[in-house]
Design an enzyme around this catalytic site. Structure first.
Site, PDB file in Angstrom:
ATOM      1  N   SER A  16       0.802  -1.227   0.000  1.00 56.21           N
ATOM      2  CA  SER A  16       0.000   0.000   0.000  1.00 56.21           C
ATOM      3  C   SER A  16       0.836   1.279   0.000  1.00 56.21           C
ATOM      4  O   SER A  16       0.488   2.226  -0.719  1.00 56.21           O
ATOM      5  CB  SER A  16      -0.979   0.003   1.181  1.00 56.21           C
ATOM      6  OG  SER A  16      -1.916  -1.014   0.988  1.00 56.21           O
ATOM      7  N   LYS A  66     -10.166  -5.230  10.227  1.00 53.67           N
ATOM      8  CA  LYS A  66     -11.218  -4.536   9.469  1.00 53.67           C
ATOM      9  C   LYS A  66     -12.540  -4.491  10.248  1.00 53.67           C
ATOM     10  O   LYS A  66     -13.289  -3.526  10.143  1.00 53.67           O
ATOM     11  CB  LYS A  66     -11.421  -5.205   8.113  1.00 53.67           C
ATOM     12  CG  LYS A  66     -10.214  -5.032   7.185  1.00 53.67           C
ATOM     13  CD  LYS A  66     -10.456  -5.699   5.848  1.00 53.67           C
ATOM     14  CE  LYS A  66      -9.228  -5.613   4.968  1.00 53.67           C
ATOM     15  NZ  LYS A  66      -9.433  -6.184   3.650  1.00 53.67           N
ATOM     16  N   ASP A 102     -12.912  -2.762  -0.603  1.00 52.24           N
ATOM     17  CA  ASP A 102     -12.507  -4.082  -1.114  1.00 52.24           C
ATOM     18  C   ASP A 102     -13.449  -4.566  -2.211  1.00 52.24           C
ATOM     19  O   ASP A 102     -13.014  -5.087  -3.240  1.00 52.24           O
ATOM     20  CB  ASP A 102     -12.483  -5.117   0.024  1.00 52.24           C
ATOM     21  CG  ASP A 102     -11.322  -4.885   0.968  1.00 52.24           C
ATOM     22  OD1 ASP A 102     -10.273  -4.402   0.510  1.00 52.24           O
ATOM     23  OD2 ASP A 102     -11.461  -5.195   2.165  1.00 52.24           O
ATOM     24  N   ALA A 127     -16.147 -18.179   3.758  1.00 51.83           N
ATOM     25  CA  ALA A 127     -17.215 -17.636   4.613  1.00 51.83           C
ATOM     26  C   ALA A 127     -16.641 -16.713   5.679  1.00 51.83           C
ATOM     27  O   ALA A 127     -17.299 -16.432   6.672  1.00 51.83           O
ATOM     28  CB  ALA A 127     -17.984 -18.786   5.265  1.00 51.83           C
ATOM     29  N   ALA A 130     -13.168 -11.890   4.287  1.00 50.61           N
ATOM     30  CA  ALA A 130     -12.846 -11.567   2.895  1.00 50.61           C
ATOM     31  C   ALA A 130     -14.053 -11.812   1.993  1.00 50.61           C
ATOM     32  O   ALA A 130     -14.374 -10.994   1.123  1.00 50.61           O
ATOM     33  CB  ALA A 130     -11.640 -12.387   2.431  1.00 50.61           C
ATOM     34  N   ARG A 151     -15.738 -24.659   3.053  1.00 45.32           N
ATOM     35  CA  ARG A 151     -15.306 -25.976   3.560  1.00 45.32           C
ATOM     36  C   ARG A 151     -16.224 -26.426   4.694  1.00 45.32           C
ATOM     37  O   ARG A 151     -16.707 -27.557   4.704  1.00 45.32           O
ATOM     38  CB  ARG A 151     -13.857 -25.856   4.040  1.00 45.32           C
ATOM     39  CG  ARG A 151     -13.302 -27.101   4.651  1.00 45.32           C
ATOM     40  CD  ARG A 151     -11.858 -26.914   5.015  1.00 45.32           C
ATOM     41  NE  ARG A 151     -11.659 -25.833   5.997  1.00 45.32           N
ATOM     42  CZ  ARG A 151     -10.475 -25.462   6.463  1.00 45.32           C
ATOM     43  NH1 ARG A 151      -9.388 -26.062   6.037  1.00 45.32           N
ATOM     44  NH2 ARG A 151     -10.382 -24.489   7.355  1.00 45.32           N
ATOM     45  N   LYS A 155     -21.424 -22.784   7.634  1.00 46.72           N
ATOM     46  CA  LYS A 155     -21.193 -21.326   7.640  1.00 46.72           C
ATOM     47  C   LYS A 155     -21.798 -20.681   6.394  1.00 46.72           C
ATOM     48  O   LYS A 155     -22.253 -19.546   6.435  1.00 46.72           O
ATOM     49  CB  LYS A 155     -19.690 -21.022   7.692  1.00 46.72           C
ATOM     50  CG  LYS A 155     -19.044 -21.332   9.025  1.00 46.72           C
ATOM     51  CD  LYS A 155     -17.636 -20.746   9.027  1.00 46.72           C
ATOM     52  CE  LYS A 155     -16.772 -21.386  10.090  1.00 46.72           C
ATOM     53  NZ  LYS A 155     -15.352 -21.031   9.938  1.00 46.72           N
ATOM     54  N   GLY A 236      -5.288 -11.540  -7.239  1.00 47.43           N
ATOM     55  CA  GLY A 236      -5.923 -10.357  -6.661  1.00 47.43           C
ATOM     56  C   GLY A 236      -5.091  -9.084  -6.697  1.00 47.43           C
ATOM     57  O   GLY A 236      -5.449  -8.115  -6.021  1.00 47.43           O
TER      58      GLY A 236
HETATM   59  P1  ATR Z   1     -10.599 -13.938   6.102  1.00 46.10           P
HETATM   60  O1  ATR Z   1     -10.922 -12.795   7.016  1.00 46.10           O
HETATM   61  O2  ATR Z   1      -9.354 -13.753   5.265  1.00 46.10           O
HETATM   62  O3  ATR Z   1     -11.755 -14.331   5.262  1.00 46.10           O
HETATM   63  P2  ATR Z   1     -11.093 -16.072   7.952  1.00 46.10           P
HETATM   64  O4  ATR Z   1     -12.237 -15.303   8.535  1.00 46.10           O
HETATM   65  O5  ATR Z   1     -10.149 -16.775   8.881  1.00 46.10           O
HETATM   66  O6  ATR Z   1     -10.181 -15.139   7.054  1.00 46.10           O
HETATM   67  O7  ATR Z   1     -11.704 -17.134   6.919  1.00 46.10           O
HETATM   68  C1  ATR Z   1     -10.910 -18.023   6.236  1.00 46.10           C
HETATM   69  C2  ATR Z   1     -11.751 -18.759   5.200  1.00 46.10           C
HETATM   70  O8  ATR Z   1     -10.897 -19.607   4.446  1.00 46.10           O
HETATM   71  C3  ATR Z   1     -12.822 -19.649   5.794  1.00 46.10           C
HETATM   72  O9  ATR Z   1     -13.918 -19.667   4.902  1.00 46.10           O
HETATM   73  C4  ATR Z   1     -12.124 -21.023   5.837  1.00 46.10           C
HETATM   74  O10 ATR Z   1     -12.976 -22.123   5.805  1.00 46.10           O
HETATM   75  P3  ATR Z   1     -13.584 -22.758   7.185  1.00 46.10           P
HETATM   76  O11 ATR Z   1     -14.693 -21.839   7.560  1.00 46.10           O
HETATM   77  O12 ATR Z   1     -14.002 -24.106   6.806  1.00 46.10           O
HETATM   78  O13 ATR Z   1     -12.440 -22.743   8.176  1.00 46.10           O
HETATM   79  C5  ATR Z   1     -11.364 -20.954   4.543  1.00 46.10           C
HETATM   80  N1  ATR Z   1     -10.224 -21.881   4.511  1.00 46.10           N
HETATM   81  C6  ATR Z   1      -9.065 -21.781   5.199  1.00 46.10           C
HETATM   82  N2  ATR Z   1      -8.238 -22.802   4.887  1.00 46.10           N
HETATM   83  C7  ATR Z   1      -8.899 -23.569   3.976  1.00 46.10           C
HETATM   84  C8  ATR Z   1      -8.587 -24.766   3.248  1.00 46.10           C
HETATM   85  N3  ATR Z   1      -7.406 -25.391   3.415  1.00 46.10           N
HETATM   86  N4  ATR Z   1      -9.508 -25.252   2.389  1.00 46.10           N
HETATM   87  C9  ATR Z   1     -10.686 -24.628   2.205  1.00 46.10           C
HETATM   88  N5  ATR Z   1     -11.041 -23.497   2.852  1.00 46.10           N
HETATM   89  C10 ATR Z   1     -10.174 -22.971   3.725  1.00 46.10           C
END
Ligand code: ATR
Length: 270
Positions: A16, A66, A102, A127, A130, A151, A155, A236
């Site tokens: 940034s 955020k 974003d 979920a 982001a 996953r 959620k 991205g």
């Molecule tokens: P962010 O704020 O970046 O979105 P987060 O709130 O920790 O970070 O969310 C991470 C997301 O990535 C979640 O949707 C998570 O899935 P789960 O809810 O099942 O944990 C997903 N994620 C992280 N590692 C993953 C993986 N190896 N395969 C699939 N989804 C993954």
């Protein structure tokens, strides 16, 4: 000289400062823009107070603050209210106005890369913050349908229930059906700290499907899987530059030329 900062944890990797300096050069605006690391929500909040006391004009906020930024702000745009997430703060006396750019960064980059996304059917993976943070902007483009997958699928069902109050054309896609999708957006953190596989396999994907990963700076398993299948795919970086362009416009009231900035970053990151 106006002062700005970006706050996050980690923060070292942030591009940034470089991006905002390039934008400022386009209008000969004198500014400083630094990176600040905060340990937790408490230190984030005191950092913001400090910046206000020192006469900073605003700050960008990145992970994981955020949500906290949205909470501590005095005023919020409707998009910040809907997403509970803010990445751009404007300081005025003791008030903090919160914005989120974003979603517009993502949508503007998709439009730049593939043309209009209206009437497209979008599958959003993830979920977390982001994924939730970009949903109102995706809907503002009048897409035909938003499918959610995560996953931990429960959620996605919880998320669909919440978003359904504002946007009717949203539902969960528990089993992936590529024939219903035009664009897949990866908003998961899969492969950031580990070597995990792509969140969904793209091996049976229609060749016309566009794959977009909100991550930049490293090739995720999702993008590798897309490239192995010769699918059109984007990381991205363009979203990063375009969310910064939207922040810049909020702070300085000027529209910047972001293409050249994105290109120079892309060549320096390769
Ligand atoms: P962010 O704020 O970046 O979105 P987060 O709130 O920790 O970070 O969310 C991470 C997301 O990535 C979640 O949707 C998570 O899935 P789960 O809810 O099942 O944990 C997903 N994620 C992280 N590692 C993953 C993986 N190896 N395969 C699939 N989804 C993954």
């Amino acid at each position: 000289m106006k002062k700005f900062a970006v706050i996050g944890n980690p923060i070292n990797h942030s591009l940034s400062p470089q991006i905002h300096s390039e934008f400022a050069r386009q209008y000969s605006i004198d500014l400083t823009y630094e990176k600040i690391m905060a340990d937790d929500d408490i230190s984030f909040t005191s950092t913001i107070e400090n910046l206000i006391n020192k006469g900073y004009s605003g700050a960008n906020v990145t992970l994981p603050f955020k949500g906290c930024a949205a909470k501590i702000s005095t005023t919020r745009t409707s998009e910040v209210d809907l997403t509970g997430s803010a990445n751009t703060l404007c300081f005025d006396n003791n008030s903090i106005a919160a914005h989120t750019t974003d979603g517009i960064g993502l949508v503007n980059d998709l439009i730049d890369k593939i043309g209009s996304i209206s009437n497209s059917s979008v599958l959003l993976l993830g979920a977390g913050g982001a994924a939730n943070g970009v949903i109102p902007s995706i809907f503002s483009e009048k897409i035909s349908h938003l499918y959610l997958w995560n996953r931990t699928i429960q959620k996605s069902f919880d998320m669909a229930e919440i978003w359904h109050e504002s946007f009717k054309r949203v539902s969960v896609m528990e089993k992936i059906e590529f024939n219903k999708i035009d664009i897949v957006i990866n908003a998961t953190s899969a492969g950031v700290d580990d070597n995990s596989l792509s969140p969904i396999s793209l091996n049976d994907c229609r060749k016309e499907i566009i794959c977009y990963d909100m991550m930049y700076g490293k090739q995720t398993a999702f993008l590798k899987n897309a490239r192995d299948n010769n699918l059109t795919s984007f990381n991205g970086l363009g979203m990063l530059v375009k969310q910064a362009a939207a922040s810049f416009e909020i702070w300085h009231g000027q529209k910047v030329e972001s293409k050249s900035v994105e290109e120079s970053l892309r060549s320096s990151l390769v």
